[in-house]
Design a protein around this motif. Structure first.
Motif, PDB file in Angstrom:
ATOM      1  N   ILE A 178      47.926  47.803  42.429  1.00  0.00           N
ATOM      2  CA  ILE A 178      46.450  47.665  43.038  1.00  0.00           C
ATOM      3  C   ILE A 178      45.506  48.181  41.792  1.00  0.00           C
ATOM      4  O   ILE A 178      45.615  49.115  41.042  1.00  0.00           O
ATOM      5  N   GLY A 179      44.468  47.359  41.664  1.00  0.00           N
ATOM      6  CA  GLY A 179      43.599  47.615  40.761  1.00  0.00           C
ATOM      7  C   GLY A 179      42.253  47.899  41.399  1.00  0.00           C
ATOM      8  O   GLY A 179      41.816  47.440  42.380  1.00  0.00           O
ATOM      9  N   LEU A 180      41.416  49.120  40.741  1.00  0.00           N
ATOM     10  CA  LEU A 180      40.328  49.608  41.079  1.00  0.00           C
ATOM     11  C   LEU A 180      39.450  49.692  40.357  1.00  0.00           C
ATOM     12  O   LEU A 180      39.542  50.339  39.120  1.00  0.00           O
ATOM     13  N   HIS A 181      38.382  48.989  40.257  1.00  0.00           N
ATOM     14  CA  HIS A 181      37.180  48.730  39.219  1.00  0.00           C
ATOM     15  C   HIS A 181      35.895  49.193  40.035  1.00  0.00           C
ATOM     16  O   HIS A 181      35.380  48.663  40.817  1.00  0.00           O
ATOM     17  N   VAL A 182      35.572  50.254  39.612  1.00  0.00           N
ATOM     18  CA  VAL A 182      34.180  51.056  40.077  1.00  0.00           C
ATOM     19  C   VAL A 182      33.511  51.381  39.223  1.00  0.00           C
ATOM     20  O   VAL A 182      33.380  52.104  38.289  1.00  0.00           O
ATOM     21  N   GLY A 183      32.170  50.920  39.612  1.00  0.00           N
ATOM     22  CA  GLY A 183      30.869  51.204  38.818  1.00  0.00           C
ATOM     23  C   GLY A 183      30.877  50.818  37.269  1.00  0.00           C
ATOM     24  O   GLY A 183      29.936  51.230  36.701  1.00  0.00           O
ATOM     25  N   GLU A 184      31.674  50.011  36.920  1.00  0.00           N
ATOM     26  CA  GLU A 184      31.641  49.643  35.557  1.00  0.00           C
ATOM     27  C   GLU A 184      30.856  48.167  35.506  1.00  0.00           C
ATOM     28  O   GLU A 184      30.504  47.445  36.433  1.00  0.00           O
ATOM     29  N   ARG A 185      30.846  47.718  34.275  1.00  0.00           N
ATOM     30  CA  ARG A 185      30.202  46.307  34.257  1.00  0.00           C
ATOM     31  C   ARG A 185      30.938  45.422  34.808  1.00  0.00           C
ATOM     32  O   ARG A 185      32.103  45.096  34.787  1.00  0.00           O
ATOM     33  N   PRO A 186      30.181  44.342  35.578  1.00  0.00           N
ATOM     34  CA  PRO A 186      30.861  43.344  36.225  1.00  0.00           C
ATOM     35  C   PRO A 186      31.641  42.207  35.550  1.00  0.00           C
ATOM     36  O   PRO A 186      32.696  41.836  35.938  1.00  0.00           O
ATOM     37  N   GLU A 187      31.120  42.203  34.173  1.00  0.00           N
ATOM     38  CA  GLU A 187      32.128  41.482  32.949  1.00  0.00           C
ATOM     39  C   GLU A 187      33.641  41.733  32.896  1.00  0.00           C
ATOM     40  O   GLU A 187      34.397  41.124  33.062  1.00  0.00           O
ATOM     41  N   ASP A 188      33.767  43.083  32.974  1.00  0.00           N
ATOM     42  CA  ASP A 188      35.155  43.820  32.938  1.00  0.00           C
ATOM     43  C   ASP A 188      35.771  43.747  33.993  1.00  0.00           C
ATOM     44  O   ASP A 188      36.874  43.431  34.123  1.00  0.00           O
ATOM     45  N   GLY A 189      35.006  43.600  35.384  1.00  0.00           N
ATOM     46  CA  GLY A 189      35.776  43.294  36.609  1.00  0.00           C
ATOM     47  C   GLY A 189      36.209  41.876  36.485  1.00  0.00           C
ATOM     48  O   GLY A 189      37.217  41.694  36.981  1.00  0.00           O
ATOM     49  N   ASN A 190      35.402  40.850  36.198  1.00  0.00           N
ATOM     50  CA  ASN A 190      35.822  39.560  36.055  1.00  0.00           C
ATOM     51  C   ASN A 190      36.979  39.306  35.241  1.00  0.00           C
ATOM     52  O   ASN A 190      37.891  38.497  35.550  1.00  0.00           O
ATOM     53  N   VAL A 191      37.108  40.040  34.249  1.00  0.00           N
ATOM     54  CA  VAL A 191      38.298  40.017  33.389  1.00  0.00           C
ATOM     55  C   VAL A 191      39.645  40.253  33.953  1.00  0.00           C
ATOM     56  O   VAL A 191      40.620  39.747  33.961  1.00  0.00           O
ATOM     57  N   VAL A 209      45.932  51.316  39.073  1.00  0.00           N
ATOM     58  CA  VAL A 209      45.312  50.984  37.964  1.00  0.00           C
ATOM     59  C   VAL A 209      43.668  51.274  38.071  1.00  0.00           C
ATOM     60  O   VAL A 209      43.153  50.255  38.946  1.00  0.00           O
ATOM     61  N   VAL A 210      43.249  52.326  37.659  1.00  0.00           N
ATOM     62  CA  VAL A 210      41.706  52.612  37.947  1.00  0.00           C
ATOM     63  C   VAL A 210      40.668  52.830  36.624  1.00  0.00           C
ATOM     64  O   VAL A 210      41.117  53.257  35.825  1.00  0.00           O
ATOM     65  N   ASP A 211      39.659  51.988  36.875  1.00  0.00           N
ATOM     66  CA  ASP A 211      38.466  52.133  35.921  1.00  0.00           C
ATOM     67  C   ASP A 211      37.190  52.429  36.398  1.00  0.00           C
ATOM     68  O   ASP A 211      36.753  51.182  37.185  1.00  0.00           O
ATOM     69  N   SER A 212      36.725  53.222  36.743  1.00  0.00           N
ATOM     70  CA  SER A 212      36.635  54.517  35.914  1.00  0.00           C
ATOM     71  C   SER A 212      36.620  55.549  36.725  1.00  0.00           C
ATOM     72  O   SER A 212      35.683  55.698  37.672  1.00  0.00           O
ATOM     73  N   PHE A 213      37.455  56.928  36.330  1.00  0.00           N
ATOM     74  CA  PHE A 213      37.415  57.898  37.246  1.00  0.00           C
ATOM     75  C   PHE A 213      36.007  58.575  37.093  1.00  0.00           C
ATOM     76  O   PHE A 213      35.480  59.409  37.930  1.00  0.00           O
ATOM     77  N   SER A 214      35.306  58.520  35.924  1.00  0.00           N
ATOM     78  CA  SER A 214      34.091  59.175  35.675  1.00  0.00           C
ATOM     79  C   SER A 214      32.874  58.476  36.698  1.00  0.00           C
ATOM     80  O   SER A 214      31.902  59.304  37.316  1.00  0.00           O
ATOM     81  N   ARG A 215      32.981  57.324  36.949  1.00  0.00           N
ATOM     82  CA  ARG A 215      32.209  56.510  37.794  1.00  0.00           C
ATOM     83  C   ARG A 215      32.285  57.281  39.335  1.00  0.00           C
ATOM     84  O   ARG A 215      31.545  57.240  40.304  1.00  0.00           O
ATOM     85  N   ILE A 216      33.609  57.126  39.710  1.00  0.00           N
ATOM     86  CA  ILE A 216      34.239  57.736  40.931  1.00  0.00           C
ATOM     87  C   ILE A 216      33.516  58.995  41.310  1.00  0.00           C
ATOM     88  O   ILE A 216      33.034  59.434  42.277  1.00  0.00           O
ATOM     89  N   LEU A 217      33.646  59.966  40.137  1.00  0.00           N
ATOM     90  CA  LEU A 217      33.075  61.334  40.186  1.00  0.00           C
ATOM     91  C   LEU A 217      31.585  61.367  40.636  1.00  0.00           C
ATOM     92  O   LEU A 217      31.201  61.828  41.490  1.00  0.00           O
ATOM     93  N   MET A 218      31.064  60.627  39.695  1.00  0.00           N
ATOM     94  CA  MET A 218      29.343  60.497  40.075  1.00  0.00           C
ATOM     95  C   MET A 218      29.248  59.811  41.289  1.00  0.00           C
ATOM     96  O   MET A 218      28.333  60.251  42.120  1.00  0.00           O
ATOM     97  N   SER A 219      29.960  58.984  41.749  1.00  0.00           N
ATOM     98  CA  SER A 219      29.470  58.170  43.177  1.00  0.00           C
ATOM     99  C   SER A 219      29.968  59.379  44.497  1.00  0.00           C
ATOM    100  O   SER A 219      29.312  59.587  45.446  1.00  0.00           O
ATOM    101  N   HIS A 220      31.022  60.184  44.218  1.00  0.00           N
ATOM    102  CA  HIS A 220      31.251  61.235  45.090  1.00  0.00           C
ATOM    103  C   HIS A 220      30.205  62.474  45.064  1.00  0.00           C
ATOM    104  O   HIS A 220      29.883  62.753  46.065  1.00  0.00           O
TER     105      HIS A 220
END
Length: 178
Positions: A63-76, A129-140
């Protein structure tokens, strides 16, 4: 704990990385570095290698989790998911790009952790596979769904309760229990 042989499908950097920090079932691996240090590139390589491992390991679920990062990275990550040879039934990617609401980041991260928990209860070995825990922390920290005492702020708008919520996310490896 059984080791995930991600080095089989990577280049020499991923091979060196897996020698220094072997990835095993039931383990946690965090990639920490300053900005522009190559964290996302390594996460992409691990994502691709784990997807390819689903062909060899019938119990592996990625499972991939892409949170709060650039959409371009999620597209990759999405392109890797569509192009990489893997078992289509045992791989998922969840994304909430930078422009999405903080509540979306919160709900998606909670959903993915609960999804992984259910898959483990069903007998799968789950790689998250998570990108990025710092963004998850900020959203929480910014979400109204976490009860925050008025004096519970640490710094930069982070609350003790949001840190505890993310700590629960980090502490799940090998700890689902059946």
């Amino acid at each position: 704990h059984e080791r995930l042989r991600v080095e089989k499908f990577g280049d020499s950097v991923l091979r060196a990385f897996s020698l220094l920090a072997p990835i095993g079932k039931g383990h946690r691996l965090f990639i920490v570095s300053p900005p522009v240090g190559g964290k996302t590139w390594v996460a992409r390589s691990i994502w691709d290698a784990c997807l390819r491992l689903t062909i060899e390991d019938d119990r592996l679920y990625v499972i991939g989790l892409h949170v709060g990062e650039r959409p371009e990275d999620g597209n990759v990550l999405a392109r890797i998911l569509s192009d990489s040879p893997h078992d289509q039934n045992r791989a998922e990617l969840y994304q909430t790009p930078d422009g999405d609401d903080e509540a979306a980041h919160y709900f998606v991260s909670e959903y993915v952790v609960n999804r992984a928990r259910r898959l483990v209860e069903s007998g799968f070995d789950v790689v998250l596979v998570v990108d990025s825990f710092s963004r998850i922390l900020m959203s929480h920290s910014r979400s109204e769904k976490i009860i925050k005492p008025p004096t519970g702020m640490v710094a930069q708008g982070l609350s003790h309760s949001s840190i505890a919520a993310v700590k629960r996310l980090l502490a799940i490896a090998g700890d689902f229990g059946i």
